[in-house]
Motif scaffolding. Structure first.
Motif, mmCIF file in Angstrom:
data_model
loop_
_atom_site.group_PDB
_atom_site.id
_atom_site.type_symbol
_atom_site.label_atom_id
_atom_site.label_comp_id
_atom_site.label_asym_id
_atom_site.label_seq_id
_atom_site.Cartn_x
_atom_site.Cartn_y
_atom_site.Cartn_z
ATOM 1 N N ASN A 26 48.409 -25.804 149.875
ATOM 2 C CA ASN A 26 48.056 -27.211 150.091
ATOM 3 C C ASN A 26 47.146 -27.737 148.988
ATOM 4 O OD1 ASN A 26 49.556 -27.652 152.417
ATOM 5 N ND2 ASN A 26 47.926 -26.909 153.768
ATOM 6 N N ASN A 27 46.230 -26.899 148.485
ATOM 7 C CA ASN A 27 45.358 -27.319 147.386
ATOM 8 C C ASN A 27 46.159 -27.611 146.121
ATOM 9 O OD1 ASN A 27 43.075 -27.112 148.975
ATOM 10 N ND2 ASN A 27 42.548 -25.054 148.276
ATOM 11 N N ARG A 28 47.224 -26.846 145.901
ATOM 12 C CA ARG A 28 48.066 -27.104 144.727
ATOM 13 C C ARG A 28 48.881 -28.384 144.915
ATOM 14 N NH1 ARG A 28 48.030 -24.130 140.368
ATOM 15 N NH2 ARG A 28 46.703 -22.307 140.542
ATOM 16 N N LEU A 29 49.253 -28.654 146.159
ATOM 17 C CA LEU A 29 49.921 -29.931 146.431
ATOM 18 C C LEU A 29 48.967 -31.102 146.181
ATOM 19 C CD1 LEU A 29 51.976 -29.105 149.656
ATOM 20 C CD2 LEU A 29 52.888 -29.654 147.393
ATOM 21 N N VAL A 30 47.689 -30.919 146.519
ATOM 22 C CA VAL A 30 46.689 -31.946 146.240
ATOM 23 C C VAL A 30 46.591 -32.192 144.733
ATOM 24 C CG1 VAL A 30 44.199 -32.431 146.274
ATOM 25 C CG2 VAL A 30 45.332 -31.614 148.343
ATOM 26 N N LYS A 31 46.596 -31.138 143.946
ATOM 27 C CA LYS A 31 46.551 -31.286 142.487
ATOM 28 C C LYS A 31 47.764 -32.059 141.989
ATOM 29 C CE LYS A 31 43.848 -27.152 141.350
ATOM 30 N NZ LYS A 31 43.831 -25.871 140.583
ATOM 31 N N TRP A 32 48.925 -31.766 142.576
ATOM 32 C CA TRP A 32 50.137 -32.476 142.162
ATOM 33 C C TRP A 32 50.016 -33.975 142.483
ATOM 34 C CZ3 TRP A 32 53.761 -35.333 144.928
ATOM 35 C CH2 TRP A 32 54.913 -35.686 144.217
ATOM 36 N N VAL A 33 49.510 -34.323 143.665
ATOM 37 C CA VAL A 33 49.355 -35.722 144.049
ATOM 38 C C VAL A 33 48.402 -36.435 143.084
ATOM 39 C CG1 VAL A 33 48.443 -37.266 145.839
ATOM 40 C CG2 VAL A 33 49.911 -35.352 146.474
ATOM 41 N N CYS A 34 47.310 -35.766 142.716
ATOM 42 C CA CYS A 34 46.344 -36.376 141.794
ATOM 43 C C CYS A 34 46.970 -36.677 140.438
ATOM 44 C CB CYS A 34 45.138 -35.462 141.626
ATOM 45 S SG CYS A 34 44.064 -35.373 143.079
ATOM 46 N N ARG A 35 47.853 -35.828 139.991
ATOM 47 C CA ARG A 35 48.507 -36.036 138.703
ATOM 48 C C ARG A 35 49.672 -37.023 138.808
ATOM 49 N NH1 ARG A 35 47.706 -32.378 134.523
ATOM 50 N NH2 ARG A 35 46.172 -30.746 134.923
ATOM 51 N N ARG A 36 50.354 -36.991 139.951
ATOM 52 C CA ARG A 36 51.573 -37.793 140.104
ATOM 53 C C ARG A 36 51.269 -39.266 140.348
ATOM 54 N NH1 ARG A 36 55.446 -40.559 140.447
ATOM 55 N NH2 ARG A 36 57.553 -40.021 141.141
ATOM 56 N N TYR A 37 50.223 -39.567 141.128
ATOM 57 C CA TYR A 37 49.894 -40.939 141.507
ATOM 58 C C TYR A 37 48.541 -41.334 140.926
ATOM 59 C CZ TYR A 37 53.592 -39.934 144.879
ATOM 60 O OH TYR A 37 54.777 -39.567 145.470
ATOM 61 N N LYS A 38 48.568 -42.292 140.042
ATOM 62 C CA LYS A 38 47.351 -42.688 139.340
ATOM 63 C C LYS A 38 46.310 -43.285 140.278
ATOM 64 C CE LYS A 38 49.484 -43.518 134.831
ATOM 65 N NZ LYS A 38 49.736 -44.512 133.749
ATOM 66 N N ARG A 39 46.780 -43.874 141.407
ATOM 67 C CA ARG A 39 45.819 -44.545 142.282
ATOM 68 C C ARG A 39 44.828 -43.585 142.916
ATOM 69 N NH1 ARG A 39 50.778 -44.926 144.855
ATOM 70 N NH2 ARG A 39 51.002 -43.864 146.875
ATOM 71 N N TYR A 40 45.175 -42.283 142.896
ATOM 72 C CA TYR A 40 44.234 -41.311 143.450
ATOM 73 C C TYR A 40 43.321 -40.728 142.388
ATOM 74 C CZ TYR A 40 47.264 -41.631 147.496
ATOM 75 O OH TYR A 40 47.986 -42.112 148.559
ATOM 76 N N GLY A 41 43.680 -40.960 141.136
ATOM 77 C CA GLY A 41 42.855 -40.494 140.029
ATOM 78 C C GLY A 41 42.517 -39.026 140.148
ATOM 79 N N LYS A 42 41.239 -38.711 140.131
ATOM 80 C CA LYS A 42 40.793 -37.327 140.273
ATOM 81 C C LYS A 42 40.147 -37.074 141.633
ATOM 82 C CE LYS A 42 40.034 -36.674 135.326
ATOM 83 N NZ LYS A 42 39.068 -36.287 134.270
ATOM 84 N N SER A 43 40.429 -37.955 142.570
ATOM 85 C CA SER A 43 39.828 -37.820 143.900
ATOM 86 C C SER A 43 40.688 -36.897 144.766
ATOM 87 C CB SER A 43 39.692 -39.187 144.573
ATOM 88 O OG SER A 43 39.199 -39.041 145.881
ATOM 89 N N ALA A 44 40.283 -35.633 144.844
ATOM 90 C CA ALA A 44 41.021 -34.671 145.660
ATOM 91 C C ALA A 44 40.926 -35.036 147.134
ATOM 92 C CB ALA A 44 40.467 -33.263 145.420
ATOM 93 N N ARG A 45 39.819 -35.671 147.539
ATOM 94 C CA ARG A 45 39.659 -36.037 148.951
ATOM 95 C C ARG A 45 40.693 -37.087 149.355
ATOM 96 N NH1 ARG A 45 33.735 -37.565 150.848
ATOM 97 N NH2 ARG A 45 33.522 -35.357 150.254
ATOM 98 N N LYS A 46 40.896 -38.096 148.517
ATOM 99 C CA LYS A 46 41.877 -39.133 148.825
ATOM 100 C C LYS A 46 43.290 -38.553 148.822
ATOM 101 C CE LYS A 46 39.211 -43.027 146.993
ATOM 102 N NZ LYS A 46 39.177 -44.123 145.981
ATOM 103 N N ALA A 47 43.575 -37.658 147.864
ATOM 104 C CA ALA A 47 44.898 -37.030 147.795
ATOM 105 C C ALA A 47 45.156 -36.177 149.034
ATOM 106 C CB ALA A 47 45.011 -36.186 146.526
ATOM 107 N N ALA A 48 44.129 -35.455 149.491
ATOM 108 C CA ALA A 48 44.279 -34.624 150.689
ATOM 109 C C ALA A 48 44.508 -35.489 151.919
ATOM 110 C CB ALA A 48 43.048 -33.745 150.868
ATOM 111 N N ARG A 49 43.820 -36.646 151.975
ATOM 112 C CA ARG A 49 44.013 -37.559 153.104
ATOM 113 C C ARG A 49 45.440 -38.100 153.114
ATOM 114 N NH1 ARG A 49 40.450 -41.370 151.864
ATOM 115 N NH2 ARG A 49 38.712 -40.058 152.548
ATOM 116 N N PHE A 50 45.962 -38.409 151.925
ATOM 117 C CA PHE A 50 47.349 -38.884 151.815
ATOM 118 C C PHE A 50 48.331 -37.832 152.324
ATOM 119 C CE2 PHE A 50 51.111 -38.392 149.052
ATOM 120 C CZ PHE A 50 51.827 -39.519 149.456
ATOM 121 N N LEU A 51 48.124 -36.551 151.951
ATOM 122 C CA LEU A 51 49.030 -35.477 152.379
ATOM 123 C C LEU A 51 48.937 -35.249 153.886
ATOM 124 C CD1 LEU A 51 48.660 -32.856 149.491
ATOM 125 C CD2 LEU A 51 50.660 -34.254 150.028
#
Length: 477
Positions: free
Chosen positions: A431-456
């Motif tokens: 799941n942490n690697r999926l969070v990294k993918w979301v951060c790179r794939r969608y600019k709106r999450y930037g480097k915010s792992a918390r927002k990316a995790a909430r999205f997942l």
């Protein structure tokens, strides 16, 4: 074996040299194309495909039930092909894939059936594949050709029922309606009842199987000379190394990777170990999965004595215990006070060791149970890391799921048999690697792992079956 004296390496090398250009199959004098051969059977019964496909003349009937003096028909080869196809696998020395074989299916199946029926089938060389092991060594697998795997499957299916009735109920590996789950449950019950375990490791078992002793076991159960001859040819087939060099076995060894090899291994250990233990030590409970053996004992002295006895027995059968890996283990629990340094062992990639358990009344106690081994967990996480899927920013999340789901489902289904809560750490890594993918794939999450995790997490609630581990409840890991 009863087929005569063993041929020398030079004789066999010359014999296989004659087969060059013939895909490892000696040609029968009566062999022709599928449709040019005259029908020998009077009745034609339609099989799964009543017309020839892949190399035959369209519209002509294929007699799937014809036989030529042996109790095998083309239908047996078709059934064997379907099993080989389900198991997939790589190509052999001829580089023919399953897809290539299927493009001329009837012709290829007929060729195999015709040569086996006429006694002119010689297996091609086995392609050697070296698989790195965790200790730095390599495991050498022998990969037969697609056609050879089909012939092995035919013979395995034919002789397996008569051997099954002989095998011990303590043997669980590579047997119909038996498998890893049953073996693990037997070990789980055993460590609760017995305080000591002998974890046996047979050194290079598949490389040291004696052809002579295996032949004696085959003579006892396989009366058909044509089957014994085929098995002897498989045992003595040359091995093509990754460097392109041919080598020959000298009276011992069976390829680890062949379709029929597990059945032969079970037969060998049935007489070398299973029957001996049941006759000489009937009070002893043991579990064997192929060459992995766990023996349960009541005391330390009994475990040491039994380990030494087994070592002598295996030596008489031309096998050796790996004394560096064979160990006596104390199954430590709350009600077992003995002090001993070795309190864990691995079996089928599960680690059995003392674990904290909860009683129905909420009290904690120390039990002895199995769960995914640390080595297997690290291998899974390492595979995720090496894939670098978190960098695949040009792919959609559905494409990421299509890549990950086959890997994750196989791992979870295997290691979720005992204490699946122990898989949470590995699923958290995923799941942490999926969070990294979301951060790179969608600019709106930037480097915010918390927002990316909430999205997942929100996506997992809306589409719980998108990722396999989400469907099993690991979306919050």
């Amino acid at each position: 074996m009863s087929s005569g004296k063993h041929k020398s390496a030079d004789d066999r090398q010359g014999e296989y040299a004659k087969l060059k250009g013939g895909d490892g199959l000696a040609r029968s004098s009566v062999e022709g194309s599928v449709m040019e051969l005259e029908r020998r059977g009077k009745h034609v019964r339609s099989g799964p495909s009543s017309t020839t496909s892949g190399g035959g003349t369209p519209g002509r009937k294929t007699d799937w039930y014809e036989n030529r003096g042996l109790p095998i028909t083309l239908k047996h080869f078709l059934d064997a092909y379907l099993k080989v196809k389900r198991n997939r696998g790589s190509h052999g020395v001829d580089r023919q894939s399953l897809m290539d074989f299927e493009s001329q299916l009837v012709r290829n199946l007929y060729r195999l059936w015709n040569r086996v029926s006429s006694g002119s089938y010689f297996p091609p060389a086995v392609r050697e594949k070296c698989i790195p092991k965790a200790d730095g060594k390599v495991r050498k697998l022998g990969i037969p050709t697609v056609g050879d795997r089909i012939v092995q499957q035919v013979i395995k299916t034919y002789i397996e029922p008569r051997l099954e009735v002989e095998f011990s109920p303590s043997s669980w590996g590579y047997r119909p309606k038996r498998g890893v789950s049953g073996a693990l449950n037997e070990v789980r019950l055993g460590v609760r009842k017995y305080a000591w375990v002998v974890d046996l490791d047979i050194a290079a078992f598949f490389d040291n199987v004696s052809h002579e002793k295996l032949g004696l076991a085959l003579d006892r159960h396989v009366s058909e000379p044509w089957i014994r001859i085929l098995i002897y040819r498989w045992l003595t087939a040359p091995i093509l190394s990754e460097e392109g060099q041919l080598r020959y076995r000298q009276g011992r060894g069976t390829p680890q990777g062949g379709v029929i090899s597990p059945l032969l291994a079970n037969l060998y250990l049935h007489y070398a170990l299973d029957r001996w233990l049941e006759a000489e030590h009937p009070q002893i409970k043991f579990v064997r999965y192929a060459d992995d053996v766990i023996v349960h004992c009541r005391s330390y002295d009994e475990a040491i004595h039994l380990r030494n006895e087994i070592a002598l027995r295996l030596r008489a059968c031309e096998l050796e215990l790996n004394l560096d890996k064979t160990q006596v283990v104390f199954c430590k629990r709350t009600n077992r006070r003995y002090k001993y340094k070795i309190v864990s062992f691995d079996f089928l990639s599960y680690t059995f060791k003392p674990r904290v358990k909860v009683r129905p009344d909420g009290m904690l106690f120390t039990g002895f149970d199995g769960g995914v081994s640390r080595k297997s967990e690290q291998a899974f996480c390492g595979k995720l890391r090496r894939s670098k899927f978190h960098l695949w920013t040009r792919r959609s999340i559905e494409q990421i799921a299509d890549y990950l789901n086959p890997i994750v489902s196989g791992w979870l289904n295997y290691f979720g048999k005992l204490n699946p809560y122990l898989l949470i750490r590995a699923m958290r890594t995923l799941n942490n690697r999926l969070v990294k993918w979301v951060c790179r794939r969608y600019k709106r999450y930037g480097k915010s792992a918390r927002k990316a995790a909430r999205f997942l997490r929100k996506l997992a609630e809306e589409r719980p079956k998108l990722f396999y581990h989400w469907s099993k409840g690991y979306h919050t890991a």
